[in-house]
Design a protein around this motif. Sequence first.
Motif, PDB file in Angstrom:
ATOM      1  N   ALA A  87      43.177  50.649  44.904  1.00  0.00           N
ATOM      2  CA  ALA A  87      42.863  50.522  43.475  1.00  0.00           C
ATOM      3  C   ALA A  87      42.790  49.044  43.106  1.00  0.00           C
ATOM      4  O   ALA A  87      43.497  48.206  43.676  1.00  0.00           O
ATOM      5  CB  ALA A  87      43.913  51.235  42.640  1.00  0.00           C
ATOM      6  N   ARG A  88      41.919  48.740  42.119  1.00  0.00           N
ATOM      7  CA  ARG A  88      41.696  47.345  41.744  1.00  0.00           C
ATOM      8  C   ARG A  88      41.802  47.191  40.226  1.00  0.00           C
ATOM      9  O   ARG A  88      41.276  48.005  39.466  1.00  0.00           O
ATOM     10  CB  ARG A  88      40.328  46.874  42.221  1.00  0.00           C
ATOM     11  CG  ARG A  88      40.159  46.945  43.727  1.00  0.00           C
ATOM     12  CD  ARG A  88      38.747  46.604  44.172  1.00  0.00           C
ATOM     13  NE  ARG A  88      38.590  46.779  45.620  1.00  0.00           N
ATOM     14  CZ  ARG A  88      38.244  47.929  46.187  1.00  0.00           C
ATOM     15  NH1 ARG A  88      38.031  49.005  45.437  1.00  0.00           N
ATOM     16  NH2 ARG A  88      38.136  48.006  47.505  1.00  0.00           N
TER      17      ARG A  88
ATOM     18  N   ARG B 181      38.466  54.652  36.102  1.00  0.00           N
ATOM     19  CA  ARG B 181      39.504  55.282  35.290  1.00  0.00           C
ATOM     20  C   ARG B 181      39.041  55.444  33.848  1.00  0.00           C
ATOM     21  O   ARG B 181      38.502  54.514  33.251  1.00  0.00           O
ATOM     22  CB  ARG B 181      40.793  54.458  35.312  1.00  0.00           C
ATOM     23  CG  ARG B 181      41.955  55.144  34.598  1.00  0.00           C
ATOM     24  CD  ARG B 181      43.226  54.305  34.626  1.00  0.00           C
ATOM     25  NE  ARG B 181      44.368  55.075  34.146  1.00  0.00           N
ATOM     26  CZ  ARG B 181      44.686  55.238  32.858  1.00  0.00           C
ATOM     27  NH1 ARG B 181      43.950  54.662  31.930  1.00  0.00           N
ATOM     28  NH2 ARG B 181      45.738  55.959  32.508  1.00  0.00           N
TER      29      ARG B 181
ATOM     30  N   CYS C   6      44.882  51.081  37.094  1.00  0.00           N
ATOM     31  CA  CYS C   6      43.816  50.170  37.489  1.00  0.00           C
ATOM     32  C   CYS C   6      42.461  50.653  36.966  1.00  0.00           C
ATOM     33  O   CYS C   6      42.295  51.811  36.590  1.00  0.00           O
ATOM     34  CB  CYS C   6      43.777  50.032  39.007  1.00  0.00           C
ATOM     35  SG  CYS C   6      45.243  49.217  39.694  1.00  0.00           S
TER      36      CYS C   6
ATOM     37  N   GLU D 237      47.572  49.539  46.933  1.00  0.00           N
ATOM     38  CA  GLU D 237      47.238  50.648  47.816  1.00  0.00           C
ATOM     39  C   GLU D 237      48.366  51.672  47.860  1.00  0.00           C
ATOM     40  O   GLU D 237      49.510  51.379  47.532  1.00  0.00           O
ATOM     41  CB  GLU D 237      46.972  50.139  49.248  1.00  0.00           C
ATOM     42  CG  GLU D 237      45.841  49.164  49.370  1.00  0.00           C
ATOM     43  CD  GLU D 237      45.568  48.786  50.818  1.00  0.00           C
ATOM     44  OE1 GLU D 237      46.045  49.514  51.726  1.00  0.00           O
ATOM     45  OE2 GLU D 237      44.881  47.771  51.052  1.00  0.00           O
TER      46      GLU D 237
ATOM     47  N   SER E  54      46.985  55.965  38.361  1.00  0.00           N
ATOM     48  CA  SER E  54      46.898  54.509  38.421  1.00  0.00           C
ATOM     49  C   SER E  54      46.537  53.960  37.050  1.00  0.00           C
ATOM     50  O   SER E  54      45.893  54.625  36.236  1.00  0.00           O
ATOM     51  CB  SER E  54      45.837  54.085  39.443  1.00  0.00           C
ATOM     52  OG  SER E  54      45.700  52.676  39.487  1.00  0.00           O
TER      53      SER E  54
ATOM     54  N   GLU F 182      39.593  50.937  38.655  1.00  0.00           N
ATOM     55  CA  GLU F 182      38.870  51.800  39.578  1.00  0.00           C
ATOM     56  C   GLU F 182      39.687  51.997  40.845  1.00  0.00           C
ATOM     57  O   GLU F 182      40.612  51.231  41.142  1.00  0.00           O
ATOM     58  CB  GLU F 182      37.499  51.203  39.923  1.00  0.00           C
ATOM     59  CG  GLU F 182      37.575  49.873  40.651  1.00  0.00           C
ATOM     60  CD  GLU F 182      36.204  49.321  41.002  1.00  0.00           C
ATOM     61  OE1 GLU F 182      35.243  49.619  40.263  1.00  0.00           O
ATOM     62  OE2 GLU F 182      36.088  48.611  42.022  1.00  0.00           O
ATOM     63  N   ALA F 183      39.326  53.041  41.595  1.00  0.00           N
ATOM     64  CA  ALA F 183      40.029  53.338  42.835  1.00  0.00           C
ATOM     65  C   ALA F 183      39.052  53.925  43.843  1.00  0.00           C
ATOM     66  O   ALA F 183      38.141  54.690  43.488  1.00  0.00           O
ATOM     67  CB  ALA F 183      41.176  54.309  42.591  1.00  0.00           C
TER      68      ALA F 183
ATOM     69  N   VAL G  26      49.413  52.191  41.769  1.00  0.00           N
ATOM     70  CA  VAL G  26      48.619  53.346  42.187  1.00  0.00           C
ATOM     71  C   VAL G  26      49.525  54.280  42.974  1.00  0.00           C
ATOM     72  O   VAL G  26      50.405  53.832  43.728  1.00  0.00           O
ATOM     73  CB  VAL G  26      47.392  52.930  43.026  1.00  0.00           C
ATOM     74  CG1 VAL G  26      47.795  52.299  44.357  1.00  0.00           C
ATOM     75  CG2 VAL G  26      46.455  54.108  43.235  1.00  0.00           C
TER      76      VAL G  26
ATOM     77  N   LEU H 146      40.573  59.906  38.043  1.00  0.00           N
ATOM     78  CA  LEU H 146      40.809  59.479  39.427  1.00  0.00           C
ATOM     79  C   LEU H 146      41.210  60.688  40.266  1.00  0.00           C
ATOM     80  O   LEU H 146      42.358  60.868  40.650  1.00  0.00           O
ATOM     81  CB  LEU H 146      41.886  58.390  39.459  1.00  0.00           C
ATOM     82  CG  LEU H 146      41.575  57.131  38.648  1.00  0.00           C
ATOM     83  CD1 LEU H 146      42.711  56.119  38.756  1.00  0.00           C
ATOM     84  CD2 LEU H 146      40.256  56.501  39.090  1.00  0.00           C
TER      85      LEU H 146
ATOM     86  N   GLN I 254      44.682  43.963  43.875  1.00  0.00           N
ATOM     87  CA  GLN I 254      44.426  45.196  44.622  1.00  0.00           C
ATOM     88  C   GLN I 254      45.752  45.808  45.058  1.00  0.00           C
ATOM     89  O   GLN I 254      46.635  45.099  45.552  1.00  0.00           O
ATOM     90  CB  GLN I 254      43.560  44.886  45.836  1.00  0.00           C
ATOM     91  CG  GLN I 254      43.238  46.089  46.703  1.00  0.00           C
ATOM     92  CD  GLN I 254      42.233  45.740  47.794  1.00  0.00           C
ATOM     93  OE1 GLN I 254      41.093  45.366  47.505  1.00  0.00           O
ATOM     94  NE2 GLN I 254      42.647  45.864  49.053  1.00  0.00           N
TER      95      GLN I 254
ATOM     96  N   VAL J  60      44.367  55.298  49.313  1.00  0.00           N
ATOM     97  CA  VAL J  60      43.643  54.858  48.136  1.00  0.00           C
ATOM     98  C   VAL J  60      43.821  53.357  47.967  1.00  0.00           C
ATOM     99  O   VAL J  60      44.892  52.808  48.245  1.00  0.00           O
ATOM    100  CB  VAL J  60      44.121  55.599  46.861  1.00  0.00           C
ATOM    101  CG1 VAL J  60      45.547  55.224  46.502  1.00  0.00           C
ATOM    102  CG2 VAL J  60      43.186  55.330  45.687  1.00  0.00           C
TER     103      VAL J  60
END
Length: 819
Positions: free
Chosen positions: A703-704, A676, A659, A711, A657, A661-662, A633, A686, A709, A701
């Motif tokens: 993000a996963r 995303r 990932c 950051e 990212s 989601e964020a 991310v 995003l 996870q 931020v």
Amino acid sequence: MVIRKIFTALFLLGFTVQAVAQQKIRLSNNWEFLKQDLGGIWEAVRPVGKGNPESVPLWQTVTLPHCVNAQDAVDPDVNYYQGPSWYRAQLDISNPYAGGRTLLHFEGAGQKSDVYVYTTKVGSHTGGYDEWTVDITDAVEAFRKTDVYQKQFKGKIPVSIRTDNSRDLELIPSDLSDFNLYGGIYRYLNLVYTPQLSVQQLFAKAEVNAANKNGTVQISADLYNPSGKTNTAVTVQLVDPKGKEVNRFTKNINLTGGRTDLGTIQVTSPALWSTEDPLLYTVRVTVGTGTDQAVHTEKIGFRYFEFVKKGPFMLNGKRLLLRGTHRHEDHAGVAQAMTDQMMREEMVMMKEMGVNFIRLGHYQQSRTILELCDSLGIVVWEEIPWCRGGLGGDVYKEQARRMLTNMINQHYNHASVIIWGLGNENDWPGDFPEFDQQKIRAFMKELNDLSHKLDPTRKTAIRRCDFCKDIVDVYSPSIWAGWYRGIYTEYKDVSRAEFEKVDHFLHVEWGGDSHARRHSENPDKALQGITAAKAADERAGDASLFGGAARVSKDGDWSESYICNLVDWHLKEQETMPWLTGTAQWPFKDFSTPVRPDNPVPYMNQKGVVERDLTKKESYYVFQSYWTNTPMVHIYGHTMPVRWGDADEEKMVKVYSNCDEAELFLNGKSMGIKKRNSQDFPAAGLRWNLKFNAGNNTVRVVARKGKVQVEDNVSFRYQTEKWAAPAKLVLEKLSEQDGIATVQVKLFDAKGIQCLDAANFVRFGLAGDGKLIDNQGTSSGSRYVQMYNGTAIIKVELKGGKSVVSVAADKLPTAFLNL
């Protein structure tokens, strides 16, 4: 980090085996260099008294590899040096083989070279990019019989090398090319000891039957046999990627000259080489017996590929979208003289960005690069330097034939190579009074036939020469949507139209320039004045910053913000083009060029996603967000310390990212979670529209991706004050570390408000004990540079003393700073 560790182990193992087996010694130290010509070879070797004031010209000590133009290629005030230079050293030579041969092996030197042992010329080569070898055995033995061998040189062998990169219309590449034709011994030089009989070139043709997945390796060799031996014993081994021997045989062969067939090995269900799992076998050939053995090893890979007619690219029977970039052999502070470590760092960065394909522009590159592509899993298009200018005479054409032959022979065994490039922009005239398309076509066809004769297993290709597109196997037209022509939203339609014109389409070269550290609050503004014309080809004069049609390359702000949008759009579109073979963004790293003196960093092509010293630009992370799987991310704007706008204005925060989601936090408060979606432009959905506080702000931020996870965070100042005309330059020292001070200039209006859109050129100077660290070809390493958002940076080597830094700009008072 995992990629780096695995790769380093593989690469170092392979290199060690080859180095020991060939009795190869790198000649890196104790060289002297002269950046001019001599009156003759005698001036390089004549005895000179210590402290003699008549000992001219003056030589300097250097380490190889070394480029004549390490500094002046990007000096804003001079043309880079094109002319003769000299290198000399005294070598300890002790060949361990009875009756063996002693060779100098050049991995690359530019652009013409002559080699001397004492005053005897032992070899010459024309061509700056292919490898070549000089046998110095007889000259060494003859010199050892002279009086000066012991008296003057104390048992050492004087070797002198003249390199010459003078302008010459009968050489390729053309001096009209958009890159420097460097001089010097800018790749490694090796001292090689061989027995009387050795392997000069090994060819291991690894093929896979697509139906039953079994493989064969046909092995042949060009042997070096100056003593005229008539027969020898040969042992061939094949070792799998885990180090297990697959096959071994020994045979006696008659030596009749020319290519020698050594035999064929059948392999049941070989492990396949791919971009995700680049598995490599080792072929080891031993020639001779006892103390006269010569051992040669090569890495090979089993794979099969196809450019589907009017369709995608297939590797090992599966579609592979080629996600590519380009490379020039060029680096801050050294120009073309990159070390193995520099090359490793660069290529690993590419792989970590998600690259699986590279076009090596526009010449045969270092063997190290090809080994890295093999080990990392990067598919290669490599080409000869028939680049621009037209078509010369017999000398010109013979060099092109020779360089194509050398490139194919020398890089034949690399599993990564799938395309031999025959030319670039051959529709670009200028070197000769005549520009005859039919003659260019005829020579292109000759090269195409030669390539297929030398290597029928790989494809041929060219870029941007429409009147030759029917000759080669794969063609790339000129498509620069949103930069040289049109707008970037036309990219898919323009590409599809070009795709329909040829059987096998591959789009190489797209993107645009960005001045590192320059950002914009309205990056797409330049598109408002450009009409969507359904044409995105680069045309004559488009690279100029003056005159001609409206285009982003001339009228845009050259911000990282704009290029991120352009890249973002291209990548999201490529995910919905199932017929696409792939593309290659131009290029990975900013590089020097003599034809762009007016750019924000003079003499630099600034289209890279990293700077010339490998400092990442923001666009690097856009690619990474589309092309990689390891969770990442990145908030846009790490080099944007100030944002600006009205007090209550909503500003977009973009997050790149891969990932799922964020969640974004502004000054500690959650601004919500976004999912995303690659087709939700920009930033794949995003993005957040937020109101900043006047003054300091922090954005974070989280993000996963599954259970992982990651950051990122940035801090910046939000400026709501409006600025007027620039009025004052202010210098300040930002930091000091290890004797290096970082100095920044800011531009303010008469009321002391920073001018955040200022793009004035500024010139740094220095008086005193220190030294400016300039001529680097980077945004923070040029003494003459265009400002980015009203600032510019330079570094100073303090050398333990006192200095005064100055900075000047047209129509503004000069500023000073004591260090």
